[in-house]
Scaffold this active site. Structure first.
Site, mmCIF file in Angstrom:
data_model
loop_
_atom_site.group_PDB
_atom_site.id
_atom_site.type_symbol
_atom_site.label_atom_id
_atom_site.label_comp_id
_atom_site.label_asym_id
_atom_site.label_seq_id
_atom_site.Cartn_x
_atom_site.Cartn_y
_atom_site.Cartn_z
ATOM 1 N N GLU A 51 -10.167 5.579 2.592
ATOM 2 C CA GLU A 51 -10.989 4.496 3.145
ATOM 3 C C GLU A 51 -10.040 3.343 3.446
ATOM 4 O OE1 GLU A 51 -10.516 4.864 -0.094
ATOM 5 O OE2 GLU A 51 -9.731 2.846 -0.382
ATOM 6 N N SER B 184 1.880 -9.691 -0.466
ATOM 7 C CA SER B 184 1.466 -8.284 -0.452
ATOM 8 C C SER B 184 1.658 -7.645 0.914
ATOM 9 C CB SER B 184 -0.007 -8.174 -0.866
ATOM 10 O OG SER B 184 -0.802 -9.029 -0.051
ATOM 11 N N LYS C 154 0.817 -1.223 0.000
ATOM 12 C CA LYS C 154 0.000 0.000 0.000
ATOM 13 C C LYS C 154 0.849 1.271 0.000
ATOM 14 C CE LYS C 154 -3.894 -2.174 -0.006
ATOM 15 N NZ LYS C 154 -4.868 -2.095 -1.100
#
Ligand SMILES: Cc1ncc(COP(=O)(O)O)c(/C=N/[C@H](C(=O)O)[C@@H](O)C(C)C)c1O
Length: 386
Positions: free
Chosen positions: A103, A369, A81
């Site tokens: 969000e 991830s 991210k």
């Protein structure tokens, strides 16, 4: 901004000026020399890139093939991210924005957003479903320590979908000074394209690392989990034009495709509009969005990025669905074989190996991830580790 019939910007009238403004600016900014220089140096010296492409030799023996792990879990804040939030915070600053909203579901995107807001000295408000606030408490604490305001989304199912709706409502109410820092390759154009370009650093690195380490031109497979689809988009990006590389997305089947408790938007979804984008989404007969379910908050999303809807329809990528149980077992296997505790989301990509017919000399790149710290309570509850 279309991917075949998918994508576009199906947004309320009041949001059009914000989206037009972003569309006008984003490519100019991210292609500018100053942006590229600052983006690259922050990715390196702040996020810790390049991430390793690690040969998992014990796992490879287990699967009798060559398994390479792309270690996005080793970035600052513990997931891919950060690649996206560093890029978007530079863009927001370039556009003169002072107030950042976002969000989050798993909380990783929320943490990555709060992190870059602290770095840039900008105000940060993160919308998060009440349910997710409870099941990802460590990430909520990190967001608060980083100075972000975490606002509970109490509408609907009180998870990611509702947090996204509330973030969009906020953006409509505060258009000029606010930048909406979206967490995945979802939402109205240009967001899916912007986020895919920012995440493409993943395959920019893995392509070169693979060639250097094996002397082979390309891997046989690239595998990544799919929530909104950003780590998969980044993992696939520089292989899209090379059909000899098979692309596999792993989505969350939850308790099973026919259980009614699932988030397998590709397997069960139909074409429709969610959060401003034409894509696949799980919907009831009268077109309402079906409540998704997954053990992992990061994949607990009823839609999918329009890029993946297109890759699925065009056959360029294949999407497998993995249940909660399969993901839990895969997380334990990686931990016991390689000493790496993956995020539950990433464990879905690992579990996809059990559904693939890989040959002994195949090379498979799997994107990890994120790391599993945020999921330790779930692992303790579900894996009854003695
Ligand atoms: C460690 C980890 N791995 C994969 C995902 C799935 O997001 P994508 O990569 O955008 O499909 C996630 C998604 N996390 C988001 C979040 O933290 O807010 C997610 O909940 C939403 C932005 C979709 C994640 O945290």
């Amino acid at each position: 901004g279309f991917y075949g019939p998918f994508g576009g910007a199906f947004i309320p009238e009041m949001l059009i000026p914000n989206i037009e403004n972003l569309k006008k600016n984003y490519l100019k900014v991210i292609h500018s020399e100053t942006f590229k220089k600052e983006f690259k140096s922050l990715l390196q010296d702040y996020a810790g890139r390049p991430t390793p492409l690690y040969y998992a030799s014990r796992l490879s023996k287990k699967y009798n093939s060559h398994i390479w792990l792309k270690r996005e879990d080793l970035t600052h804040t513990g997931s891919h991210k950060i690649n996206n939030t560093i890029g978007q915070i530079l863009l927001a600053r370039e556009m003169g924005k002072k107030r950042i909203i976002a969000e989050t579901g798993a909380g990783q995107h929320g943490v990555a957003t709060a992190t870059v807001c602290a770095l840039a000295g900008l105000e940060c408000i993160v919308y998060m479903g009440e349910i997710d606030i409870k099941r990802q408490a460590p990430n909520v604490a990190r967001m608060k320590m980083l100075g972000a305001e975490v606002r509970a989304a109490t509408s609907g199912s009180r998870t990611l979908k509702d947090a996204t709706n509330e973030a969009i409502r906020d953006w409509i109410a505060h258009p000029t000074e606010t930048y909406y820092l979206i967490g995945s390759v979802v939402g109205p154009h240009p967001y899916p394209d912007l986020v895919a370009r920012l995440q493409s650093i993943i395959s920019e690195e893995s392509k070169q690392q693979f060639r250097e380490k094996t002397g082979n031109e390309f891997p046989d497979y690239v595998v990544a989990c799919v929530g909104g689809g950003s780590n998969a988009a980044g993992s696939f990006y520089h292989f899209l034009e090379h059909p000899q590389v098979k692309l596999i997305g792993a989505e969350a089947a939850g308790m099973g495709l026919s259980s009614g408790k699932t988030a397998a938007s590709m397997a069960l979804g139909e074409t429709g509009i969610i959060h401003g984008s034409m894509t696949y989404l799980m919907q009831t007969d009268d077109g309402q969005i079906t409540e998704p379910y997954s053990i992992s908050a990061g994949l607990d999303y009823p839609g999918v990025g329009p890029l993946h809807a297109w890759l699925n329809k065009s056959g360029r990528a294949k999407y497998l669905s993995v249940t909660d149980k399969e993901a839990l077992q895969a997380a334990l296997l990686l931990t016991r074989e390689e000493g790496i505790i993956p995020a539950l989301e990433s464990a879905h990509a690992l579990a996809a190996l059990n559904q693939m017919e890989i040959k002994p000399d195949d090379n498979v790149i799997i994107t990890i991830s994120g790391r599993g710290d945020k999921d330790m309570q779930t692992f303790m509850d579900q894996l009854n580790l003695v």
